[in-house]
Design a protein around this motif. Structure first.
Motif, mmCIF file in Angstrom:
data_model
loop_
_atom_site.group_PDB
_atom_site.id
_atom_site.type_symbol
_atom_site.label_atom_id
_atom_site.label_comp_id
_atom_site.label_asym_id
_atom_site.label_seq_id
_atom_site.Cartn_x
_atom_site.Cartn_y
_atom_site.Cartn_z
ATOM 1 N N SER A 157 0.804 -1.220 0.000
ATOM 2 C CA SER A 157 0.000 0.000 0.000
ATOM 3 C C SER A 157 0.835 1.267 0.000
ATOM 4 C CB SER A 157 -0.923 0.005 1.227
ATOM 5 O OG SER A 157 -0.161 -0.137 2.414
ATOM 6 N N GLY A 158 2.117 1.160 -0.351
ATOM 7 C CA GLY A 158 2.970 2.341 -0.280
ATOM 8 C C GLY A 158 2.550 3.456 -1.210
ATOM 9 N N LEU A 159 2.108 3.125 -2.419
ATOM 10 C CA LEU A 159 1.734 4.140 -3.389
ATOM 11 C C LEU A 159 0.765 3.518 -4.374
ATOM 12 C CD1 LEU A 159 2.210 6.955 -4.745
ATOM 13 C CD2 LEU A 159 4.051 5.892 -6.035
ATOM 14 N N LYS A 160 -0.336 4.209 -4.616
ATOM 15 C CA LYS A 160 -1.296 3.686 -5.570
ATOM 16 C C LYS A 160 -1.878 4.828 -6.370
ATOM 17 C CE LYS A 160 -5.687 2.211 -6.836
ATOM 18 N NZ LYS A 160 -6.883 3.019 -7.135
ATOM 19 N N LYS A 161 -1.850 4.687 -7.676
ATOM 20 C CA LYS A 161 -2.558 5.604 -8.552
ATOM 21 C C LYS A 161 -2.748 4.908 -9.887
ATOM 22 C CE LYS A 161 1.576 8.004 -10.264
ATOM 23 N NZ LYS A 161 2.225 9.311 -10.431
ATOM 24 N N ARG A 162 -3.738 5.354 -10.625
ATOM 25 C CA ARG A 162 -3.946 4.823 -11.962
ATOM 26 C C ARG A 162 -2.920 5.452 -12.897
ATOM 27 N NH1 ARG A 162 -9.884 5.937 -13.533
ATOM 28 N NH2 ARG A 162 -9.336 4.599 -15.309
ATOM 29 N N VAL A 163 -2.323 4.626 -13.718
ATOM 30 C CA VAL A 163 -1.256 5.083 -14.606
ATOM 31 C C VAL A 163 -1.853 5.466 -15.960
ATOM 32 C CG1 VAL A 163 0.874 4.418 -15.779
ATOM 33 C CG2 VAL A 163 0.426 3.619 -13.446
ATOM 34 N N GLN A 164 -1.462 6.640 -16.460
ATOM 35 C CA GLN A 164 -1.866 7.055 -17.798
ATOM 36 C C GLN A 164 -0.880 6.460 -18.800
ATOM 37 O OE1 GLN A 164 -2.128 11.309 -18.434
ATOM 38 N NE2 GLN A 164 -2.448 11.094 -20.637
ATOM 39 N N HIS A 165 -1.373 5.584 -19.660
ATOM 40 C CA HIS A 165 -0.506 4.911 -20.623
ATOM 41 C C HIS A 165 -0.430 5.649 -21.954
ATOM 42 C CE1 HIS A 165 0.047 1.474 -17.984
ATOM 43 N NE2 HIS A 165 -1.258 1.450 -17.779
ATOM 44 N N THR A 166 -1.359 6.557 -22.212
ATOM 45 C CA THR A 166 -1.271 7.362 -23.422
ATOM 46 C C THR A 166 -0.212 8.449 -23.244
ATOM 47 O OG1 THR A 166 -3.084 8.730 -22.559
ATOM 48 C CG2 THR A 166 -3.650 6.977 -24.116
ATOM 49 N N GLU A 167 0.260 8.974 -24.362
ATOM 50 C CA GLU A 167 1.319 9.979 -24.325
ATOM 51 C C GLU A 167 0.806 11.281 -23.722
ATOM 52 O OE1 GLU A 167 4.403 12.298 -27.380
ATOM 53 O OE2 GLU A 167 2.971 10.801 -28.127
ATOM 54 N N LYS A 168 1.534 11.812 -22.782
ATOM 55 C CA LYS A 168 1.184 13.095 -22.207
ATOM 56 C C LYS A 168 1.514 14.206 -23.193
ATOM 57 C CE LYS A 168 1.656 11.921 -17.294
ATOM 58 N NZ LYS A 168 0.282 12.281 -16.916
ATOM 59 N N LYS A 169 0.725 15.285 -23.156
ATOM 60 C CA LYS A 169 0.956 16.388 -24.084
ATOM 61 C C LYS A 169 0.563 17.701 -23.449
ATOM 62 C CE LYS A 169 -3.413 15.332 -26.422
ATOM 63 N NZ LYS A 169 -4.025 14.975 -27.731
ATOM 64 N N ASP A 170 1.034 18.784 -24.050
ATOM 65 C CA ASP A 170 0.749 20.123 -23.550
ATOM 66 C C ASP A 170 -0.747 20.403 -23.601
ATOM 67 O OD1 ASP A 170 3.423 20.757 -23.053
ATOM 68 O OD2 ASP A 170 3.743 21.424 -25.116
ATOM 69 N N ASN A 171 -1.179 21.215 -22.654
ATOM 70 C CA ASN A 171 -2.590 21.592 -22.569
ATOM 71 C C ASN A 171 -2.788 22.965 -23.165
ATOM 72 O OD1 ASN A 171 -5.278 21.822 -21.894
ATOM 73 N ND2 ASN A 171 -4.998 21.233 -19.752
ATOM 74 N N ALA A 172 -3.697 23.055 -24.138
ATOM 75 C CA ALA A 172 -3.962 24.344 -24.790
ATOM 76 C C ALA A 172 -4.995 25.172 -24.035
ATOM 77 C CB ALA A 172 -4.446 24.102 -26.220
ATOM 78 N N ARG A 173 -5.583 24.613 -23.002
ATOM 79 C CA ARG A 173 -6.636 25.313 -22.260
ATOM 80 C C ARG A 173 -6.045 26.471 -21.473
ATOM 81 N NH1 ARG A 173 -11.782 25.553 -22.881
ATOM 82 N NH2 ARG A 173 -12.215 23.315 -22.662
ATOM 83 N N ASP A 174 -6.760 27.576 -21.452
ATOM 84 C CA ASP A 174 -6.418 28.718 -20.598
ATOM 85 C C ASP A 174 -7.521 28.897 -19.566
ATOM 86 O OD1 ASP A 174 -4.026 29.456 -21.868
ATOM 87 O OD2 ASP A 174 -5.150 30.469 -23.461
ATOM 88 N N SER A 175 -7.148 29.304 -18.384
ATOM 89 C CA SER A 175 -8.126 29.512 -17.326
ATOM 90 C C SER A 175 -9.047 30.676 -17.684
ATOM 91 C CB SER A 175 -7.429 29.783 -15.992
ATOM 92 O OG SER A 175 -8.404 30.054 -14.989
ATOM 93 N N SER A 176 -10.326 30.505 -17.362
ATOM 94 C CA SER A 176 -11.302 31.554 -17.599
ATOM 95 C C SER A 176 -11.380 32.542 -16.438
ATOM 96 C CB SER A 176 -12.692 30.937 -17.823
ATOM 97 O OG SER A 176 -13.107 30.224 -16.661
ATOM 98 N N ARG A 177 -10.572 32.318 -15.430
ATOM 99 C CA ARG A 177 -10.657 33.161 -14.239
ATOM 100 C C ARG A 177 -9.939 34.488 -14.466
ATOM 101 N NH1 ARG A 177 -10.011 28.873 -9.198
ATOM 102 N NH2 ARG A 177 -10.773 27.065 -10.355
ATOM 103 N N THR A 178 -10.488 35.513 -13.919
ATOM 104 C CA THR A 178 -9.867 36.840 -14.066
ATOM 105 C C THR A 178 -8.829 37.025 -12.991
ATOM 106 O OG1 THR A 178 -11.628 37.788 -12.690
ATOM 107 C CG2 THR A 178 -11.953 37.798 -15.094
#
Length: 316
Positions: free
Chosen positions: A295-316
């Motif tokens: 139980s030392g560490l558990k998380k779901r692994v993303q097997h697809t290639e990671k990539k840059d996010n084009a999203r910008d925050s809508s917050r002012t």
């Protein structure tokens, strides 16, 4: 092949569950058209379960509570999650366990996780049953697909993520060996442990006598393992244990219930049953990998290639 055994206690789902990895094409998200004006609480409450499609994540950051969850639910200010496969579909009436609180306003979702603390997301409605949770602090987007409990295929999620199920016990104790089958080296192995964390591919075995607490076992061997699919049979898997000193051991893996597995050893014709000991209820991602426990560490692994996010925050 062995007789197919369905997971005990799971409800039969009449509607086939469409794979969450192919339901929505990730590239469609990259255009980032102007978000549809939404009533955020109405959207969050429109589905009882939101499946976290980890493979579709965009960005290089992580939100721990989303990284380990199979589903999340938003119910009157309380945040629920199915973090475990053991009991999925029955635990918390299908919602899982309460993991914290949330507050939703405008297009913002603020989360107060019981352990990880505060996090905040911009919420975008992608289509009628898909939302994007964009974390402006990590520049990472998670995509969630909505379902009602009545049309959510818990069985599919369970069998599609079987490696995580194996990790949800501190150890698996051999509790049955068939009286047929040839003698073989694996007859001497009485415990297995599938370690979470790392690359999700490390197992240990022990030849200690039965009846010992997993925390007190001496692990004789550490190696790599792999779980594979059987074409045309969702409920049957292959399990390969890499033993350097007597070659690989290959099995057909069947789930008898959510605490007991069957391993059929084709090369000898022997059937083994292992029972899970020391159930691990996951609430968060651990801070480090403790190789003395599963139980030392558990998380779901993303097997697809990671990539840059084009999203910008809508917050002012």
């Amino acid at each position: 092949m062995k007789t197919i055994k369905l997971l005990t206690g799971f409800a039969l789902i009449a509607t086939l569950f469409t794979s969450c990895y192919t339901e929505v094409v990730v590239d469609d998200y990259n255009g980032y058209n102007d978000p549809i004006p939404i009533n955020i609480n109405q959207v969050l409450n429109s589905n009882e379960l939101w499946y976290v499609a980890v493979e579709e994540t965009i960005g290089y950051g992580e939100s721990p509570f989303l990284q380990i969850a199979f589903t999340v639910s938003f119910r009157n200010g309380t945040l629920y999650a199915n973090n475990n496969l053991v009991g999925i579909g029955s635990q918390g009436n299908g919602y899982g366990i309460a993991i914290g609180y949330y507050n939703a306003y405008d297009n913002i979702l603020d989360v107060d996780h019981d352990i990880d603390g505060n996090d905040s997301f911009d919420v975008y409605q992608i289509d009628n049953n898909t939302i994007e949770l964009y974390n402006p602090f990590t520049d990472t987007s998670y995509f969630l697909h909505g379902y009602q409990r009545s049309n959510f295929d818990y069985d599919f999620v369970f069998y599609d993520n079987i490696q995580y199920f194996l990790q949800e016990y501190e150890g698996w104790e051999k509790t049955y060996t068939s009286n047929f089958g040839a003698l073989n080296e694996f007859d001497n192995e009485n415990y297995l442990q599938f370690l979470s964390g790392g690359n999700d591919d490390t197992f240990r075995s022990s030849q200690d006598a039965n009846g010992i607490n997993p925390n007190n076992l001496y692990w004789d061997y550490t190696g790599l393992y792999g779980v594979g699919n059987v074409i045309g049979n969702m409920y049957l898997k292959t399990l390969v244990l890499d033993y350097d000193y007597f070659d690989n051991e290959q099995f057909e893996l069947s789930i008898l219930n959510d605490q007991r597995i069957e391993l059929y050893h084709p090369s000898s014709g022997t059937v083994y049953e292992f029972t899970g000991r020391g159930y691990i209820e996951y609430l968060r991602v651990g801070t480090e990998t403790n190789r003395s426990k599963a139980s030392g560490l558990k998380k779901r692994v993303q097997h697809t290639e990671k990539k840059d996010n084009a999203r910008d925050s809508s917050r002012t």
